[in-house]
Design a protein around this motif. Sequence first.
Motif, PDB file in Angstrom:
ATOM      1  N   ALA A  97       0.837  -1.288   0.042  1.00 31.41           N
ATOM      2  CA  ALA A  97      -0.119   0.006   0.382  1.00 31.41           C
ATOM      3  C   ALA A  97       1.564   1.504  -0.132  1.00 31.41           C
ATOM      4  O   ALA A  97       1.428   1.182   0.572  1.00 31.41           O
ATOM      5  CB  ALA A  97      -1.238   0.008   1.110  1.00 31.41           C
ATOM      6  N   ILE A  98       0.738   2.233  -0.493  1.00 29.36           N
ATOM      7  CA  ILE A  98       1.878   3.480  -1.226  1.00 29.36           C
ATOM      8  C   ILE A  98       0.844   4.394  -0.695  1.00 29.36           C
ATOM      9  O   ILE A  98       1.674   5.807  -0.602  1.00 29.36           O
ATOM     10  CB  ILE A  98       2.046   3.360  -2.208  1.00 29.36           C
ATOM     11  N   ASN A  99      -0.787   4.530  -0.014  1.00 29.29           N
ATOM     12  CA  ASN A  99      -1.367   5.601   0.203  1.00 29.29           C
ATOM     13  C   ASN A  99      -1.062   6.131   1.603  1.00 29.29           C
ATOM     14  O   ASN A  99      -1.665   7.040   2.534  1.00 29.29           O
ATOM     15  CB  ASN A  99      -2.214   5.742  -0.719  1.00 29.29           C
ATOM     16  N   GLY A 100      -0.907   5.297   2.740  1.00 30.20           N
ATOM     17  CA  GLY A 100      -0.570   5.360   4.666  1.00 30.20           C
ATOM     18  C   GLY A 100      -2.171   4.855   4.399  1.00 30.20           C
ATOM     19  O   GLY A 100      -2.741   5.238   5.632  1.00 30.20           O
ATOM     20  N   GLY A 101      -3.451   4.598   3.808  1.00 33.61           N
ATOM     21  CA  GLY A 101      -4.744   4.080   3.918  1.00 33.61           C
ATOM     22  C   GLY A 101      -5.361   4.525   2.873  1.00 33.61           C
ATOM     23  O   GLY A 101      -4.880   4.841   1.939  1.00 33.61           O
ATOM     24  N   THR A 102      -6.843   3.780   2.229  1.00 31.43           N
ATOM     25  CA  THR A 102      -7.301   4.042   1.647  1.00 31.43           C
ATOM     26  C   THR A 102      -7.738   5.812   1.924  1.00 31.43           C
ATOM     27  O   THR A 102      -7.528   6.462   2.439  1.00 31.43           O
ATOM     28  CB  THR A 102      -9.272   3.756   2.233  1.00 31.43           C
ATOM     29  N   THR A 103      -7.449   6.064   0.084  1.00 27.41           N
ATOM     30  CA  THR A 103      -8.190   6.953  -0.536  1.00 27.41           C
ATOM     31  C   THR A 103      -9.982   7.954  -0.293  1.00 27.41           C
ATOM     32  O   THR A 103     -10.031   8.892  -0.595  1.00 27.41           O
ATOM     33  CB  THR A 103      -7.348   7.963  -1.558  1.00 27.41           C
ATOM     34  N   ALA A 104     -10.315   6.602   0.600  1.00 30.36           N
ATOM     35  CA  ALA A 104     -11.972   6.628   0.292  1.00 30.36           C
ATOM     36  C   ALA A 104     -12.306   7.865   1.450  1.00 30.36           C
ATOM     37  O   ALA A 104     -11.992   8.214   2.496  1.00 30.36           O
ATOM     38  CB  ALA A 104     -12.710   5.099   0.000  1.00 30.36           C
ATOM     39  N   LEU A 105     -13.916   8.394   0.687  1.00 35.91           N
ATOM     40  CA  LEU A 105     -13.851   9.308   1.580  1.00 35.91           C
ATOM     41  C   LEU A 105     -14.117   9.615   3.261  1.00 35.91           C
ATOM     42  O   LEU A 105     -14.242   9.773   4.020  1.00 35.91           O
ATOM     43  CB  LEU A 105     -15.336  10.433   1.187  1.00 35.91           C
ATOM     44  N   HIS A 106     -14.694   7.954   3.451  1.00 34.25           N
ATOM     45  CA  HIS A 106     -14.515   7.589   5.102  1.00 34.25           C
ATOM     46  C   HIS A 106     -13.586   7.340   5.205  1.00 34.25           C
ATOM     47  O   HIS A 106     -13.674   7.125   6.615  1.00 34.25           O
ATOM     48  CB  HIS A 106     -15.584   6.143   4.494  1.00 34.25           C
ATOM     49  N   GLN A 107     -12.343   7.711   5.154  1.00 33.08           N
ATOM     50  CA  GLN A 107     -11.458   8.089   6.218  1.00 33.08           C
ATOM     51  C   GLN A 107     -10.254   8.831   5.317  1.00 33.08           C
ATOM     52  O   GLN A 107      -9.105   8.455   4.925  1.00 33.08           O
ATOM     53  CB  GLN A 107     -10.216   6.388   5.422  1.00 33.08           C
ATOM     54  N   GLN A 108     -10.634   9.806   4.667  1.00 33.20           N
ATOM     55  CA  GLN A 108     -10.749  10.880   4.792  1.00 33.20           C
ATOM     56  C   GLN A 108     -10.918  12.394   5.729  1.00 33.20           C
ATOM     57  O   GLN A 108     -11.663  12.168   6.602  1.00 33.20           O
ATOM     58  CB  GLN A 108     -10.616  12.010   3.370  1.00 33.20           C
ATOM     59  N   LEU A 109     -10.115  13.466   5.310  1.00 40.61           N
ATOM     60  CA  LEU A 109     -10.675  14.728   6.144  1.00 40.61           C
ATOM     61  C   LEU A 109     -10.427  14.708   7.668  1.00 40.61           C
ATOM     62  O   LEU A 109      -9.655  13.794   8.623  1.00 40.61           O
ATOM     63  CB  LEU A 109     -11.980  15.451   5.949  1.00 40.61           C
ATOM     64  N   LEU A 110     -11.577  14.927   8.618  1.00 44.24           N
ATOM     65  CA  LEU A 110     -11.817  13.975  10.187  1.00 44.24           C
ATOM     66  C   LEU A 110     -11.435  12.684  10.122  1.00 44.24           C
ATOM     67  O   LEU A 110     -11.669  12.388  11.653  1.00 44.24           O
ATOM     68  CB  LEU A 110     -13.533  15.120  10.184  1.00 44.24           C
ATOM     69  N   PHE A 111     -12.365  11.951   9.729  1.00 45.38           N
ATOM     70  CA  PHE A 111     -11.668  10.067   9.555  1.00 45.38           C
ATOM     71  C   PHE A 111     -10.904  10.144   9.482  1.00 45.38           C
ATOM     72  O   PHE A 111     -10.507   8.395   9.341  1.00 45.38           O
ATOM     73  CB  PHE A 111     -12.873  10.088   8.647  1.00 45.38           C
TER      74      PHE A 111
END
Length: 543
Positions: free
Chosen positions: A458-472
Motif C-alpha cells: 500500500a503506497i498511500n498510508g491508507g485508503t483515499t476513500a471519503l470514509h477515511q479522509q478529513l476528520l476520519f
Amino acid sequence: MPDAVVIGAGPNGLVAANLLADAGWSVEVLEEQPEPGGAVRHDRSVDPEFVSDLFSSFYPLAVASPVLSGMRLHEHGLRWNHAPSVVAHPLTDGGCALLDRRLDVTARSLDAFHAGDGAAWRRLHEVWEQLRPDILGALFTPFPPVRATARLAARLRAAGGLRLARTLALPVRRLGEEEFGGEGGRLLLAGNALHADLAPEAAGSGGFGWLMAMLGQSYGFPVPAGGSGALTEALVRRLRAHGGVLRCGQRVGRIMVRDGRAVGVRTTDGEQVAGDRAVLADVSVPALYGVLLEPEHLPSQLLSDLERFQWDFATFKVDWALNGPVPWQAEAARRAGTVHLADGLHELTRFAAQLAMGQVPDRPFALFGQMTTSDPGRSPAGTESAWAYTHVPQLVEGDAGDEGLTGAWDASEQELMADRVEHQVERFAPGFRSLIRARRILAPPTLQSLDANLHGGAINGGTTALHQQLLFRPLPGSGRPETPVRGLFLASAGAHPGGGVHGAPGANAARAALRRHRPPGGTFVQRALARRDRTGAKKPSAG
C-alpha cells in the motif's frame, strides 16, 4: 538528549525534523533502513547504466507544496526536470488524450475526440485557477483548515457554490459525462483519479481526478534530476546543515511513555533515545497504535476504531532497462513522462471491479513512467529507463487472468504477473518486450521489506476513500497530528492530507509540537540562543 526524536526518515519525517531544527530544536532521526528516504529513493540495480526509482517518481504535489518550496531545497542541490508532455492516455485504436503544461496543447488533444471539449477543459482550468490558492492552503494544513476553508467557502460561492461542490463530489465517470462529449477529457480525469484507490464510480473520485489533472496542468509531473533520491539527499543535507542528526539502521521497537507522556523511544537493539520535548512518528497508523505503543496508553475506542482501519490496494511494480524508446502506437505518448494504460473508461471500471472482488486483474490498469524522457541523464542516449505499476488486492481471492495467482507472490507468481503487465504495455506499444535489456520485479512483500510503511504494498498510508479522509483520517475524530499520548505526534501519510510527496503530515506534526512548547515572550530561535548563552556557547555576532 535531543529535544525531539523522529521515527522514520521518509520525506515526512525529514520535513518534520527540518522544521524543528529551523526552530532551534535539537533533533535526532532514527531510520530502520540502511539509507534514508522511505519511498523516495533510486538505485542502479536494474542495470548499472540505468538510474531506476525504487518507488515514487513524479512529484506535482512536491512542487505545489508551500511546505517544500519554503525549504528552498534548490540551495541544497535539488533540481527539477520535466518531460515534454505531462500525461498521455493512449487507446489501442491509435487515439491519445494528452495533458500538457501548455493549455492550448491539452485543449487541442481533447478537441480531437469531440469538438468543444477543449473549451470544457479550459472552463475546468479556470475554476482551478480561481480556487487554487485556497485549495492548496486547505490541503497542506492541519484539519480542519479554518482560515483556508473560510476563504475557500467564499471563493466557492463566487464560483457557483453548491453546484461546484456537487461537481467535485461526483464520481469521476459522472463528472466526465457531464463535462465532456468525447472520451479524451473523461480519460484524463479518470486515469488521474486511479492514481489513488478510487474507482471511477466512487464518490469524490471526480474531485480527486480533477485535482491531480489540474496540478499536472499547472505544475507538470516533474522529477528530481538524477533520480528520486535527489529530493531525499537535499532534505538530509539541509537537516545536517541545521544541526540535525540522522542515524540509519536503527529500528524503533517501542515508544516510551511515562505519566501519559511520550519521553523517547527504545530501539530493537535496546538503546534508549530520549525526546525531551516530543516524539514524532513517520510510521503507519497500525504500526504506531498497534505495535509501538502499549495498549494501556490508548483509549479503548481508538483501539476499536483501529480494527476498522482500511489500507489502500497493494502495488505491483516492474522496472525496466530498455534498449530503445517505447514504440507507442500513439505518437503523443512518446513525449509524456507518465502514460496511463487502459483501453477506455469501461476498462478502468472493469479493473476496479475486479479489485473490489479480490481478483488479480487480467488487464491491469498500469501507470507507466518514461524516466529518460523526463530526465535524459537517467540512461544512455537512445535508451529508456522505465517502470510500470498496477494495483492488486491486499487479500487475493481469485485470479481474473486464470493463471492461478493466489497472492503468495513467490518467484513464480511474480514472473507471471510481470509478464501480464508487459502484455498490457504491448497492447499499446507493439514490440515493447523486444527492447527489454533487464527487468526488476517489486511485488507487494518486496515493497514492504524496503519500507515498512508500505504495508502489503500500500503506497498511500491508507485508503483515499471519503470514509477515511478529513476528520476520519486516520480514524474518526483524529484528523490532526496530535495523539492521545502527550508529546507524541503522527507525522506520516496516515495523517491528513494523506499520501503523496508534499511533506504536509510531517510539517503539521512539527508545528503541533512547536505550538505545545511555544515560549511566552519570545520566539523559538530566541529561546535557543538564550539557552546557548546560559551554557557558555559563543553568542553569534549581530548583522
